[in-house]
Motif scaffolding. Structure first.
Motif, PDB file in Angstrom:
ATOM      1  N   ARG A  29      43.070  35.314  36.395  1.00 23.34           N
ATOM      2  CA  ARG A  29      44.203  34.554  36.956  1.00 23.34           C
ATOM      3  C   ARG A  29      43.970  33.054  36.853  1.00 23.34           C
ATOM      4  O   ARG A  29      44.900  32.286  36.640  1.00 23.34           O
ATOM      5  CB  ARG A  29      44.427  34.926  38.420  1.00 23.34           C
ATOM      6  N   GLU A  42      39.616  39.979  38.181  1.00 25.11           N
ATOM      7  CA  GLU A  42      41.037  39.650  38.296  1.00 25.11           C
ATOM      8  C   GLU A  42      41.250  38.172  38.611  1.00 25.11           C
ATOM      9  O   GLU A  42      42.088  37.506  38.006  1.00 25.11           O
ATOM     10  CB  GLU A  42      41.682  40.500  39.391  1.00 25.11           C
ATOM     11  N   GLU A  74      35.998  44.160  40.714  1.00 23.08           N
ATOM     12  CA  GLU A  74      37.352  44.159  40.145  1.00 23.08           C
ATOM     13  C   GLU A  74      38.120  42.913  40.587  1.00 23.08           C
ATOM     14  O   GLU A  74      38.823  42.291  39.790  1.00 23.08           O
ATOM     15  CB  GLU A  74      38.123  45.411  40.575  1.00 23.08           C
TER      16      GLU A  74
END
Length: 83
Positions: free
Chosen positions: A17, A13, A9
């Protein structure tokens, strides 16, 4: 990476980003696209050397600034190069 967040995860992420594609990340970590997808899915473990290499590539490419996200994965002597 938070205590409740899995590595896969965190990886997804961070990639989002940094505004990077899976293909770009695979190339940056010297892995194949299929391997990168396995790492993101959590079906294979990403070797620590590949994590550090990818983090360094993210920093060197200016995709993300140095921060808490890389403390666990990049050795201090390498982080110092980006301060």
């Amino acid at each position: 990476m938070t205590s409740k967040q899995s590595f896969s995860e965190w990886l997804v992420e961070l990639r989002l980003r940094a505004n990077l594609t899976q293909q770009q990340c695979a190339k940056m970590s010297l892995a194949g696209l299929r391997t990168w997808k396995h790492w993101e899915a959590g079906t294979r473990s990403m070797p620590l050397a590949a994590v550090e290499l990818w983090c360094l590539a993210v920093l060197a490419g200016g995709h993300l600034a140095i921060g808490d996200w890389c403390i666990l994965w990049v050795r201090p002597e390498f982080r110092a190069l980006f301060r």
